[in-house]
Design a protein around this motif. Structure first.
Motif, mmCIF file in Angstrom:
data_model
loop_
_atom_site.group_PDB
_atom_site.id
_atom_site.type_symbol
_atom_site.label_atom_id
_atom_site.label_comp_id
_atom_site.label_asym_id
_atom_site.label_seq_id
_atom_site.Cartn_x
_atom_site.Cartn_y
_atom_site.Cartn_z
ATOM 1 N N UNK A 115 -10.370 -16.230 -8.265
ATOM 2 C CA UNK A 115 -9.218 -15.338 -8.313
ATOM 3 C C UNK A 115 -9.467 -14.268 -9.375
ATOM 4 N N UNK A 116 -10.242 -13.256 -9.039
ATOM 5 C CA UNK A 116 -10.592 -12.248 -10.038
ATOM 6 C C UNK A 116 -9.412 -11.394 -10.501
ATOM 7 N N UNK A 117 -8.271 -11.468 -9.810
ATOM 8 C CA UNK A 117 -7.109 -10.689 -10.214
ATOM 9 C C UNK A 117 -6.177 -11.457 -11.149
ATOM 10 N N UNK A 118 -6.564 -12.667 -11.501
ATOM 11 C CA UNK A 118 -5.797 -13.471 -12.446
ATOM 12 C C UNK A 118 -6.770 -14.338 -13.255
ATOM 13 N N UNK A 143 0.805 -1.223 0.000
ATOM 14 C CA UNK A 143 0.000 0.000 0.000
ATOM 15 C C UNK A 143 0.840 1.277 0.000
ATOM 16 N N UNK A 144 2.053 1.194 0.535
ATOM 17 C CA UNK A 144 2.879 2.389 0.665
ATOM 18 C C UNK A 144 3.584 2.775 -0.631
ATOM 19 N N UNK A 145 3.837 1.809 -1.509
ATOM 20 C CA UNK A 145 4.490 2.090 -2.793
ATOM 21 C C UNK A 145 3.888 1.179 -3.868
ATOM 22 N N UNK A 146 2.608 1.358 -4.166
ATOM 23 C CA UNK A 146 1.969 0.431 -5.110
ATOM 24 C C UNK A 146 2.417 0.643 -6.551
ATOM 25 N N UNK A 147 2.621 -0.466 -7.252
ATOM 26 C CA UNK A 147 2.846 -0.435 -8.695
ATOM 27 C C UNK A 147 1.515 -0.621 -9.414
ATOM 28 N N UNK A 148 0.619 -1.361 -8.765
ATOM 29 C CA UNK A 148 -0.713 -1.614 -9.305
ATOM 30 C C UNK A 148 -1.715 -1.453 -8.163
ATOM 31 N N UNK A 149 -2.822 -0.767 -8.443
ATOM 32 C CA UNK A 149 -3.931 -0.683 -7.497
ATOM 33 C C UNK A 149 -5.116 -1.370 -8.162
ATOM 34 N N UNK A 150 -5.706 -2.317 -7.442
ATOM 35 C CA UNK A 150 -6.867 -3.042 -7.955
ATOM 36 C C UNK A 150 -8.079 -2.712 -7.096
ATOM 37 N N UNK A 151 -9.202 -2.501 -7.767
ATOM 38 C CA UNK A 151 -10.490 -2.313 -7.089
ATOM 39 C C UNK A 151 -11.394 -3.444 -7.568
ATOM 40 N N UNK A 152 -12.057 -4.129 -6.617
ATOM 41 C CA UNK A 152 -12.845 -5.318 -6.955
ATOM 42 C C UNK A 152 -14.223 -5.226 -6.314
ATOM 43 N N UNK A 174 -5.246 -7.995 -17.769
ATOM 44 C CA UNK A 174 -6.224 -8.309 -16.716
ATOM 45 C C UNK A 174 -5.620 -9.157 -15.600
ATOM 46 N N UNK A 175 -4.361 -9.522 -15.724
ATOM 47 C CA UNK A 175 -3.728 -10.426 -14.739
ATOM 48 C C UNK A 175 -2.671 -9.699 -13.920
ATOM 49 N N UNK A 176 -2.676 -9.971 -12.622
ATOM 50 C CA UNK A 176 -1.708 -9.366 -11.703
ATOM 51 C C UNK A 176 -0.781 -10.457 -11.173
ATOM 52 N N UNK A 177 -0.387 -11.389 -12.011
ATOM 53 C CA UNK A 177 0.413 -12.543 -11.590
ATOM 54 C C UNK A 177 1.776 -12.170 -11.031
ATOM 55 N N UNK A 178 2.481 -11.257 -11.679
ATOM 56 C CA UNK A 178 3.856 -10.982 -11.279
ATOM 57 C C UNK A 178 3.970 -10.394 -9.884
ATOM 58 N N UNK A 179 2.916 -9.805 -9.387
ATOM 59 C CA UNK A 179 2.971 -9.140 -8.084
ATOM 60 C C UNK A 179 2.245 -9.931 -6.993
ATOM 61 N N UNK A 180 1.833 -11.159 -7.302
ATOM 62 C CA UNK A 180 1.092 -11.941 -6.324
ATOM 63 C C UNK A 180 2.009 -12.371 -5.174
ATOM 64 N N UNK A 181 1.518 -12.287 -3.948
ATOM 65 C CA UNK A 181 2.340 -12.725 -2.822
ATOM 66 C C UNK A 181 2.411 -14.246 -2.758
ATOM 67 N N UNK A 220 -21.856 -14.511 -8.916
ATOM 68 C CA UNK A 220 -21.426 -15.316 -10.049
ATOM 69 C C UNK A 220 -20.311 -14.687 -10.888
ATOM 70 N N UNK A 221 -19.852 -13.508 -10.509
ATOM 71 C CA UNK A 221 -18.792 -12.843 -11.263
ATOM 72 C C UNK A 221 -18.160 -11.758 -10.399
ATOM 73 N N UNK A 222 -17.168 -11.093 -10.979
ATOM 74 C CA UNK A 222 -16.506 -9.981 -10.288
ATOM 75 C C UNK A 222 -16.232 -8.870 -11.293
ATOM 76 N N UNK A 223 -16.399 -7.632 -10.851
ATOM 77 C CA UNK A 223 -16.001 -6.475 -11.633
ATOM 78 C C UNK A 223 -14.674 -5.987 -11.062
ATOM 79 N N UNK A 224 -13.705 -5.740 -11.940
ATOM 80 C CA UNK A 224 -12.346 -5.407 -11.508
ATOM 81 C C UNK A 224 -11.839 -4.201 -12.286
#
Length: 129
Positions: free
Chosen positions: A63-66, A26-35, A113-120, A40-44
């Protein structure tokens, strides 16, 4: 002017109680996601920079972020239109309505649409990888 307009729409997402995720933190985000999760679905919405943002609806609620699939997608690399991405997402019809059936169709999820590289990484004690 644009930053204040973008801030206004991000505040609107918060007011409507969308969940926010910050990558890598949160202090130095490269990507901010809102979900926004439906049953039956997710808006991202993914904000990469002030001038690059994408929004989509995915049936992959696990996993709506990937997602592998999206049913609607809108994105921009233009600073003058990033606020329209948020407005587009907020204007998506409720899932299962007649309006949605005219608006969405299943397609492979674009790479943006994928945030794979930054997943913990998740570590569970007692479980070998």
């Amino acid at each position: 002017m644009l930053t204040s307009e973008l801030d206004h729409w991000i505040d609107e997402l918060r007011r409507r109680r969308w969940s926010f995720y910050y990558f890598p933190n949160r202090h130095a985000p490269e990507i901010v996601a809102a979900v926004w999760l439906w049953h039956e679905c997710a808006d991202v919405i993914l904000l990469y920079r002030e001038d690059k943002m994408v929004a989509f609806r995915t049936p992959d609620v696990g996993d709506p972020l990937c997602p592998e699939w999206v049913t609607a997608f809108y994105g921009t690399d233009d600073q003058t239109t990033t606020v329209w991405v948020i407005r587009w997402a907020l204007g998506l019809p409720e899932p299962g309505t007649d309006q949605e059936s005219h608006y969405v169709h299943l397609m492979s999820a674009p790479a943006s649409c994928r945030v794979e590289r930054a997943r913990p990484m998740v570590h569970r004690p007692g479980v070998q990888a």
